[in-house]
Design an enzyme around this catalytic site. Structure first.
Site, PDB file in Angstrom:
ATOM      1  N   ASP A 189      14.800 -10.301  -8.818  1.00  0.00           N
ATOM      2  CA  ASP A 189      15.543  -9.047  -8.707  1.00  0.00           C
ATOM      3  C   ASP A 189      16.688  -9.201  -7.713  1.00  0.00           C
ATOM      4  O   ASP A 189      16.854 -10.247  -7.080  1.00  0.00           O
ATOM      5  CB  ASP A 189      14.617  -7.879  -8.324  1.00  0.00           C
ATOM      6  CG  ASP A 189      13.881  -8.134  -7.013  1.00  0.00           C
ATOM      7  OD1 ASP A 189      14.018  -9.231  -6.438  1.00  0.00           O
ATOM      8  OD2 ASP A 189      13.173  -7.227  -6.553  1.00  0.00           O
ATOM      9  N   GLU A 195      18.516  -7.717  -4.341  1.00  0.00           N
ATOM     10  CA  GLU A 195      18.220  -6.922  -3.146  1.00  0.00           C
ATOM     11  C   GLU A 195      19.464  -6.871  -2.253  1.00  0.00           C
ATOM     12  O   GLU A 195      20.018  -7.913  -1.901  1.00  0.00           O
ATOM     13  CB  GLU A 195      17.040  -7.528  -2.393  1.00  0.00           C
ATOM     14  CG  GLU A 195      15.761  -7.535  -3.220  1.00  0.00           C
ATOM     15  CD  GLU A 195      14.662  -8.385  -2.618  1.00  0.00           C
ATOM     16  OE1 GLU A 195      13.562  -7.849  -2.375  1.00  0.00           O
ATOM     17  OE2 GLU A 195      14.911  -9.576  -2.378  1.00  0.00           O
ATOM     18  N   GLU A 206     -11.733  -6.902  11.980  1.00  0.00           N
ATOM     19  CA  GLU A 206     -12.227  -5.982  10.936  1.00  0.00           C
ATOM     20  C   GLU A 206     -12.622  -6.735   9.666  1.00  0.00           C
ATOM     21  O   GLU A 206     -13.632  -6.425   9.036  1.00  0.00           O
ATOM     22  CB  GLU A 206     -11.159  -4.937  10.627  1.00  0.00           C
ATOM     23  CG  GLU A 206     -11.594  -3.896   9.618  1.00  0.00           C
ATOM     24  CD  GLU A 206     -10.592  -2.774   9.464  1.00  0.00           C
ATOM     25  OE1 GLU A 206     -10.605  -2.134   8.397  1.00  0.00           O
ATOM     26  OE2 GLU A 206      -9.802  -2.535  10.401  1.00  0.00           O
ATOM     27  N   LYS A 231     -16.311  -6.967   7.690  1.00  0.00           N
ATOM     28  CA  LYS A 231     -16.516  -6.755   6.246  1.00  0.00           C
ATOM     29  C   LYS A 231     -17.237  -7.953   5.638  1.00  0.00           C
ATOM     30  O   LYS A 231     -18.138  -7.797   4.792  1.00  0.00           O
ATOM     31  CB  LYS A 231     -15.168  -6.536   5.548  1.00  0.00           C
ATOM     32  CG  LYS A 231     -14.472  -5.234   5.911  1.00  0.00           C
ATOM     33  CD  LYS A 231     -13.149  -5.099   5.171  1.00  0.00           C
ATOM     34  CE  LYS A 231     -12.400  -3.847   5.580  1.00  0.00           C
ATOM     35  NZ  LYS A 231     -13.106  -2.604   5.243  1.00  0.00           N
TER      36      LYS A 231
END
Length: 253
Positions: A50, A52, A145, A149
């Site tokens: 794309d 930008e 974290e 998990k």
């Protein structure tokens, strides 16, 4: 519409200049600079990449963006004030290695006062303490974290999430290394290969990355073992470099 379609680099650049001319016609003297970023700016764009573009406007109250497709191709145009983009370029967060390469590789389309060169200089002069703080935040807010998990999954499942979690742990490890070396990654697709090239890295990072990049993530116990080994090595490596996970018996405020 069945796009994206195969578009040559020459055509992509031609479209970018056409968009820039429309911005200049629309905003006139408010335009301070316009430049390409991303793969087109780096000259690594593929046939389906794309477009930008960054547009710097004077007296802009709030940043905004447009994203659209013309069927064969897609474009994204970001509008920022000079003050806002300088603030963004000189900030350091957990994803700095992935997000901030754009500020070092902008290809000017319209830049009469050499704004993008000055932006690159400012982005390269960020205080080292900001990188250290970002690493410490990442260790607590992300990696700690993720390991919680992982251990929950080992105890109660579901193990179907382990492949995704392994990718998150590997990518976050790569971000920590990018921050440590003050190096940005070329693209999201190159995060792990480029991180593996760093000479200073925790033991087991290479094993984790190779596991993720190979796509061989069907063995739950293997994933858990590899991630645990990396986590323990990361803690040792972090202590060696003065990066700490803050522990406190009270709420820190």
């Amino acid at each position: 519409m069945i796009g994206p379609e195969n578009v040559t680099r020459e055509k992509r650049v031609e479209i970018a200049y056409s968009i820039a001319n429309q911005v200049l016609e629309r905003y006139g003297s408010k335009v301070q600079a316009i430049g390409l970023y991303g793969s087109v700016a780096r000259k690594t764009d593929g046939p389906f990449s794309d477009i930008e573009i960054k547009c710097i406007l004077n007296a802009l109250d709030e940043s905004f963006s447009y994203e659209w497709t013309a069927g064969d191709w897609k474009a994204e145009v970001n509008f920022d004030s000079a003050e806002d983009i300088i603030e963004e370029a000189t900030a350091v967060d957990e994803e700095w290695p992935l997000t901030h390469g754009q500020f070092f590789n902008i290809l000017p389309i319209y830049d009469p006062k050499d704004f993008f060169t000055e932006l690159k200089v400012k982005a390269s002069l960020v205080d080292s303490l900001m990188f250290k703080e970002a690493i410490c935040r990442t260790l607590v807010e992300e990696m700690y974290e993720y390991m919680g998990k992982l251990r929950n999954i080992e105890v109660q499942g579901p193990k179907t999430f382990l492949p995704i979690l392994a990718m998150k742990i590997a990518t976050t490890g790569a971000m920590i290394l990018g921050l440590h070396h003050k190096r940005y990654f070329t693209t999201s697709a190159q995060v792990l290969p480029e991180a593996l090239a760093f000479t200073d890295q925790p033991e087991g990072f290479d094993v984790l990355c190779e596991l993720v990049m190979s796509g061989q993530l069907s063995n739950p116990q293997q994933i858990i073992t590899v991630c645990e080994n990396f986590w323990h090595a990361l803690l040792t490596w972090s202590t060696l470099h003065g990066y700490s996970i803050a522990c406190s018996a009270v709420i820190p405020w």
